[in-house]
Design a protein around this motif. Structure first.
Motif, mmCIF file in Angstrom:
data_model
loop_
_atom_site.group_PDB
_atom_site.id
_atom_site.type_symbol
_atom_site.label_atom_id
_atom_site.label_comp_id
_atom_site.label_asym_id
_atom_site.label_seq_id
_atom_site.Cartn_x
_atom_site.Cartn_y
_atom_site.Cartn_z
ATOM 1 N N PRO A 35 5.623 7.204 -7.791
ATOM 2 C CA PRO A 35 4.303 7.095 -7.151
ATOM 3 C C PRO A 35 4.399 6.765 -5.667
ATOM 4 O O PRO A 35 3.585 7.249 -4.865
ATOM 5 N N TRP A 36 5.394 5.959 -5.286
ATOM 6 C CA TRP A 36 5.575 5.617 -3.882
ATOM 7 C C TRP A 36 6.106 6.810 -3.094
ATOM 8 O O TRP A 36 5.769 6.987 -1.913
ATOM 9 N N LEU A 70 -6.026 6.113 -1.464
ATOM 10 C CA LEU A 70 -5.913 6.996 -0.313
ATOM 11 C C LEU A 70 -6.826 8.201 -0.484
ATOM 12 O O LEU A 70 -7.382 8.722 0.488
ATOM 13 N N LYS A 71 -7.017 8.615 -1.732
ATOM 14 C CA LYS A 71 -7.854 9.777 -2.020
ATOM 15 C C LYS A 71 -9.316 9.404 -2.241
ATOM 16 O O LYS A 71 -10.225 9.993 -1.647
ATOM 17 N N GLY A 123 1.897 1.456 -6.677
ATOM 18 C CA GLY A 123 2.002 2.727 -5.978
ATOM 19 C C GLY A 123 0.915 3.695 -6.397
ATOM 20 O O GLY A 123 0.344 4.419 -5.561
ATOM 21 N N VAL A 138 -0.704 10.801 -11.849
ATOM 22 C CA VAL A 138 -1.046 11.318 -10.519
ATOM 23 C C VAL A 138 -1.727 12.677 -10.643
ATOM 24 O O VAL A 138 -2.750 12.938 -9.991
ATOM 25 N N TYR A 146 3.079 8.760 -2.445
ATOM 26 C CA TYR A 146 2.219 8.062 -1.490
ATOM 27 C C TYR A 146 2.686 8.262 -0.050
ATOM 28 O O TYR A 146 1.895 8.628 0.834
ATOM 29 N N THR A 200 -5.594 13.275 -9.541
ATOM 30 C CA THR A 200 -5.750 14.207 -8.418
ATOM 31 C C THR A 200 -6.663 15.355 -8.826
ATOM 32 O O THR A 200 -7.491 15.823 -8.036
ATOM 33 N N LYS A 251 -2.308 2.543 -4.678
ATOM 34 C CA LYS A 251 -2.315 2.886 -3.242
ATOM 35 C C LYS A 251 -2.583 4.375 -3.048
ATOM 36 O O LYS A 251 -3.364 4.764 -2.161
ATOM 37 N N LEU A 252 -1.941 5.201 -3.850
ATOM 38 C CA LEU A 252 -2.103 6.645 -3.704
ATOM 39 C C LEU A 252 -3.527 7.079 -4.021
ATOM 40 O O LEU A 252 -4.127 7.876 -3.277
ATOM 41 N N GLU A 285 2.265 11.788 1.122
ATOM 42 C CA GLU A 285 0.863 12.035 1.480
ATOM 43 C C GLU A 285 0.514 11.408 2.824
ATOM 44 O O GLU A 285 -0.229 11.988 3.621
ATOM 45 N N LYS A 286 1.073 10.235 3.074
ATOM 46 C CA LYS A 286 0.813 9.525 4.339
ATOM 47 C C LYS A 286 1.616 10.097 5.510
ATOM 48 O O LYS A 286 1.405 9.721 6.663
#
Length: 481
Positions: free
Chosen positions: A148-149, A107-108, A100, A331, A152, A335, A103-104, A155-156
């Motif tokens: 984390p998911w 994405l960034k 997770g 995270v 994610y 970030t 993936k997050l 955010e999605k």
């Protein structure tokens, strides 16, 4: 990138197994909490309600202690993995949490950036994960890995899966509902310009609040012993009830803040334990919570339940009491790196340096810590002592076969998780109607002391009701006549 990610996950999977599974193999897991969970999944796998004698008379069953649905869902795996089931589930959950994170961050930063891989290594190396793995199985470890998911899918803007993972967190443990309120509020604070995100974060906070009140006020008491409320509110410095504690914090914010730092119980072991936790959090990237207070809001209830508690063990870096920090800090840190006004190359250098600092801090705290009852053998997988035992493990496993599968048993703490798959199992020195008593002489006398432990053994040896059928390899097995 994919090959590098696979290598990272495989390496950490091996390391985690070498901590958790090796500890269990060498009888370094305990009645509290792996033994309790093993007994629960045994009952659930046989389609029975859990009636756990290990916790009696204080608790009637595992759900009257903590509200967790995970053992019910995982119980069928008992038929495959036996006494290792919950430990394997916990390791798998941590790896899933790392996925997770990956993936997050992708994405960034994008699929081609190396920074998400550094983020995964940072997360996997966090001291709280290793401390948790070194001490049995705990449901909050699994619940934290769904966070984390949650980030994610928020955010999605995939809100169906966002609420699915919120539910998975809520069913992990009652305090996860309280934590979820603050996570949702933190997400809201991070997205004040997006009305849709504000709506869903507000709804998630509301759902979490309702669940927390329902679990604490109704569900757990209804499953517990008669006339018994929730027993895990241990915050005497704030008050005797949650209402009194809330009133105290509102009226005395300065004292509340001071208690987060001071040794408010005056227990001699407590000095420096809080400082050590804050020190480790800062070295592991927690400083970013000061820079971005939205993430500080997310970890605030975790700090409160740790540092304001009566139990000084919760203040420190040991056991599973720091696991919730791992996903939020990883995270938050990466970030923050994403928003730095630097080019990709410089961001990668910063990410690698902070990850190296996190690893260094974790290794340092393996070797030396102020935590009470910390045994370096359990955590230091790179130390030869971790891979050895003072007794013959194979011989002990053979000796345990002297005990019939359906017999009532009283067992010493480290033995209990290995013999918990039965309907009646007690933690020695409680014997009750046990037909067998099995003891491992490793100087762990919990829940009594050495004097009480040895006195009880003396009574067994001289009692006409008991025969000593095995006495070697640091182990004694008694059989009721």
């Amino acid at each position: 990138m994919k090959k590098a990610a696979v290598i990272i996950f495989v390496v950490f999977a091996i390391i985690y197994c070498s901590v958790s599974l090796v500890n269990h193999y060498f009888f370094r897991t305990h009645a509290h909490d792996l033994g309790i969970n093993n007994n629960a999944i045994y009952d659930y796998a046989h389609l029975r309600w859990n009636d756990c004698m290990v916790m009696q008379p204080q608790f009637r069953n595992i759900l009257s202690d903590h509200f967790t649905i995970y053992p019910i869902l995982i119980s069928p795996l008992y038929w495959i993995f036996g006494s290792y089931t919950m430990l394997i589930f916990q390791i798998a959950a941590i790896l899933f949490g790392g996925w997770g994170i990956l993936k997050l961050l992708r994405l960034k930063f994008g699929e081609l950036s190396w920074i998400p891989l550094a983020g995964v290594i940072h997360f996997f190396s966090f001291y709280g994960i290793f401390s948790a793995l070194a001490f049995d199985y705990h449901d909050n470890v699994v619940a934290a890995m769904f966070v984390p998911w949650l980030f994610y899918f928020y955010e999605k803007k995939n809100y169906r899966l966002f609420y699915l993972f919120l539910i998975l967190i809520l069913i992990g443990k009652e305090n996860m509902a309280l934590w979820s309120i603050f996570i949702a509020l933190g997400l809201l604070a991070l997205n004040t310009n997006d009305k849709i995100k504000i709506k869903h974060a507000s709804l998630a906070a509301s759902i979490s609040f309702i669940c927390f009140i329902a679990i604490i006020s109704w569900i757990i008491p209804s499953l517990a012993n008669e006339n018994r409320a929730y027993l895990h509110f241990n915050y005497d410095a704030l008050g005797g009830t949650a209402g009194e504690a809330l009133t105290f914090m509102i009226k005395h914010p300065q004292k509340t803040f001071a208690y987060l730092i001071e040794n408010h119980t005056q227990d001699g072991y407590g000095y420096l334990m809080k400082a050590e936790t804050y020190y480790m959090l800062l070295l592991s990237g927690g400083f970013v919570a000061i820079i971005r207070p939205q993430y500080l809001l997310m970890i605030l209830p975790v700090l409160g339940q740790k540092m304001l508690n009566n139990d000084i063990i919760k203040w420190g870096v040991g056991a599973h009491y720091s696991i919730e920090f791992a996903p939020v800090i990883s995270v938050a840190l990466f970030t923050w790196i994403y928003h730095l006004n630097l080019n990709e190359k410089k961001k990668t250098v910063v990410a690698c340096c902070l990850t190296a600092l996190c690893i260094s801090a974790a290794v340092t705290v393996f070797d030396n810590r102020f935590a009470k009852w910390y045994d370096t053998t359990n955590a230091k997988f790179y130390d030869a002592k971790h891979w050895k035992s003072n007794f013959d493990v194979r011989e002990l496993n053979q000796a345990l076969k002297l005990i019939p599968d359906d017999a009532n048993v009283s067992a010493q703490s480290e033995v209990l998780p290995h013999v918990a798959f039965r309907q009646v199992i007690y933690l020695f020195p409680r014997i009750a109607d046990a037909e067998y008593v099995v003891l491992l002489n490793n100087e762990n006398y919990y829940p009594t002391n050495r004097e009480g432990y040895e006195k009880k053994i003396g009574e067994l040896k001289t009692s006409p009701q008991w025969d000593l059928i095995y006495d070697m390899n640091m182990t004694m097995i008694f059989k009721r006549r």
